[in-house]
Scaffold this motif. Structure first.
Motif, PDB file in Angstrom:
ATOM      1  N   TYR A 174       0.838  -1.209   0.000  1.00  0.00           N
ATOM      2  CA  TYR A 174       0.000   0.000   0.000  1.00  0.00           C
ATOM      3  C   TYR A 174       0.871   1.256   0.000  1.00  0.00           C
ATOM      4  O   TYR A 174       0.606   2.206  -0.729  1.00  0.00           O
TER       5      TYR A 174
ATOM      6  N   THR B 205      -7.662  10.117   3.034  1.00  0.00           N
ATOM      7  CA  THR B 205      -8.323   8.817   2.896  1.00  0.00           C
ATOM      8  C   THR B 205      -7.327   7.677   3.107  1.00  0.00           C
ATOM      9  O   THR B 205      -7.636   6.672   3.748  1.00  0.00           O
ATOM     10  N   HIS B 206      -6.112   7.835   2.568  1.00  0.00           N
ATOM     11  CA  HIS B 206      -5.085   6.809   2.784  1.00  0.00           C
ATOM     12  C   HIS B 206      -4.813   6.635   4.279  1.00  0.00           C
ATOM     13  O   HIS B 206      -4.673   5.504   4.767  1.00  0.00           O
TER      14      HIS B 206
ATOM     15  N   SER C 211      -6.854   7.210   6.706  1.00  0.00           N
ATOM     16  CA  SER C 211      -8.000   6.533   7.304  1.00  0.00           C
ATOM     17  C   SER C 211      -7.936   5.032   7.058  1.00  0.00           C
ATOM     18  O   SER C 211      -8.200   4.220   7.953  1.00  0.00           O
ATOM     19  N   VAL C 212      -7.562   4.639   5.839  1.00  0.00           N
ATOM     20  CA  VAL C 212      -7.463   3.209   5.505  1.00  0.00           C
ATOM     21  C   VAL C 212      -6.381   2.535   6.339  1.00  0.00           C
ATOM     22  O   VAL C 212      -6.587   1.442   6.888  1.00  0.00           O
TER      23      VAL C 212
ATOM     24  N   THR D  27      -7.343   2.006   9.915  1.00  0.00           N
ATOM     25  CA  THR D  27      -8.358   0.981  10.100  1.00  0.00           C
ATOM     26  C   THR D  27      -7.824  -0.427   9.830  1.00  0.00           C
ATOM     27  O   THR D  27      -8.059  -1.359  10.600  1.00  0.00           O
ATOM     28  N   ALA D  28      -7.085  -0.578   8.717  1.00  0.00           N
ATOM     29  CA  ALA D  28      -6.733  -1.918   8.243  1.00  0.00           C
ATOM     30  C   ALA D  28      -5.344  -2.380   8.666  1.00  0.00           C
ATOM     31  O   ALA D  28      -5.136  -3.582   8.877  1.00  0.00           O
TER      32      ALA D  28
ATOM     33  N   ARG E   9     -12.650   2.805  -1.800  1.00  0.00           N
ATOM     34  CA  ARG E   9     -11.480   3.679  -1.687  1.00  0.00           C
ATOM     35  C   ARG E   9     -11.266   4.179  -0.265  1.00  0.00           C
ATOM     36  O   ARG E   9     -10.348   4.967  -0.018  1.00  0.00           O
ATOM     37  N   GLY E  10     -12.104   3.765   0.659  1.00  0.00           N
ATOM     38  CA  GLY E  10     -11.892   4.110   2.058  1.00  0.00           C
ATOM     39  C   GLY E  10     -12.816   5.160   2.623  1.00  0.00           C
ATOM     40  O   GLY E  10     -12.737   5.481   3.808  1.00  0.00           O
ATOM     41  N   TYR E  11     -13.709   5.714   1.804  1.00  0.00           N
ATOM     42  CA  TYR E  11     -14.644   6.723   2.307  1.00  0.00           C
ATOM     43  C   TYR E  11     -15.766   6.039   3.087  1.00  0.00           C
ATOM     44  O   TYR E  11     -16.212   4.948   2.742  1.00  0.00           O
ATOM     45  N   THR E  12     -16.227   6.708   4.131  1.00  0.00           N
ATOM     46  CA  THR E  12     -17.293   6.156   4.971  1.00  0.00           C
ATOM     47  C   THR E  12     -18.465   7.121   5.148  1.00  0.00           C
ATOM     48  O   THR E  12     -19.501   6.729   5.670  1.00  0.00           O
TER      49      THR E  12
ATOM     50  N   ASP F 155     -12.815  13.480   7.047  1.00  0.00           N
ATOM     51  CA  ASP F 155     -11.471  12.943   6.990  1.00  0.00           C
ATOM     52  C   ASP F 155     -10.843  12.992   8.380  1.00  0.00           C
ATOM     53  O   ASP F 155     -10.914  14.030   9.054  1.00  0.00           O
TER      54      ASP F 155
END
Length: 330
Positions: A6, A43-44, A46-47, A50-51, A311-314, A318
């Motif tokens: 990533y 967004t990156h 945030s991903v 989370t992951a 793409r990671g948006y919820t 942000d």
């Protein structure tokens, strides 16, 4: 998620954002690029949080986003890229993430409408307790005349204002749960009562011909607001892996996203109600316009929203924009 892969895939974009933040002067195109890359990198972040949380990468991206936010200044929130990101990423992603809540709300309300109509058609005495024979005769005239009693532009504004108020109440009362159920029931009960009475007296096709063109999209917006409101209530009842305050804060911010987005959806349904419903078009054509509007909305959610969610948006803000520790962990 493979964190190394990533980072490798997005490192060039991070370097470009860092380059933009260090430039002394930015022209218009570079300013827009800074905003766009800021939103992507947020967004990156945030991903990754989370992951595949990694302290080093998170710190690097947080500092980079902080510099970019300071560099862009107040102009960031007023640029067209921000509006475009909301319309194509945040709002559809929120609708997609919460789809089972509002789809379930819609299904339950549709069942309630038809059960109530069936029961009232099977019990004629109920009609007599609600309306006098004279009021029943007047009902058909009132329903058809309602859509043409004002100038279309004024009527569209009135309908839009009323519907925004209703959806706003559903979202605002979401924290309490039961008021949402009450407001939804009152809304569908009115539809069921009028529909059953007009059907009994031979005006069923006319009733549905007037309701369906705008009602499909309008009621969907109402059900979305109701479902998101109930999700807000459930966020503090069952917060999952978050604390109650974190869960409620995240869903509250998402509800704000949905509220803003539904303003546009209701503007479309209001225009259909004002300009299409009372038009001289044949019934099939008016209903087809309503079905097209509804299909467009569903495609917006399940095509655009699904891609945005991937793409990671919820639907939440942000994480880099949230300065309080509760929000930043949401």
């Amino acid at each position: 998620m493979d964190l190394d892969a990533y980072v490798l895939a997005h490192h060039a974009e991070w370097e470009r954002l860092e380059t933009l933040t260090r430039k002394r002067r930015l022209d218009g195109a570079e300013s827009d690029e800074l905003v766009e890359r800021y939103q992507r990198v947020a967004t990156h972040l945030s991903v990754i949080r989370t992951a595949a949380p990694d302290a080093g990468v998170i710190t690097y991206l947080s500092l980079l986003l902080s510099r970019a936010r300071n560099r862009s200044g107040a102009a960031r929130s007023s640029t067209w890229p921000g509006v475009r990101t909301f319309a194509t990423e945040r709002f559809p992603a929120a609708l997609y993430r919460l789809r089972w809540w509002w789809l379930g709300t819609a299904a339950a309300n549709v069942v309630v409408v038809f059960v109530m109509m069936w029961w009232m058609l099977a019990h004629p005495a109920m009609e007599q307790s609600l309306l006098t024979p004279r009021e029943v005769d007047q009902l058909d005239h009132d329903v058809s005349g309602y859509y043409s009693q004002y100038a279309a532009s004024h009527f569209a504004a009135e309908v839009w204002t009323n519907n925004v108020w209703v959806t706003g109440l559903l979202l605002a009362f979401g924290a309490f749960g039961l008021p949402v159920v009450y407001l939804l029931f009152r809304n569908v009960a009115n539809l069921a009562v009028i529909g059953s009475i007009m059907t009994r007296h031979g005006h069923g096709p006319e009733f549905w011909g007037l309701i369906l063109p705008h009602g499909l999209l309008e009621l969907t917006a109402v059900f979305v607001a109701g479902g998101v409101g109930l999700r807000l209530f459930w966020s503090w009842v069952e917060p999952g892996d978050l604390t109650r305050s974190q869960s409620f804060a995240r869903e509250g911010r998402t509800a704000g996203t949905v509220a803003l987005g539904l303003i546009g959806v209701l503007a479309v349904s209001g225009c259909i109600e004002a300009f299409v419903t009372p038009s001289p078009l044949p019934t099939w054509a008016r209903i087809a316009i309503g079905i097209l509007a509804e299909a467009t909305f569903l495609a917006y959610v399940f095509v655009l929203g699904r891609r945005a969610a991937a793409r990671g948006y919820t639907g939440d803000l942000d994480p880099a924009l949230l300065e309080d520790p509760v929000a930043s962990q949401a």
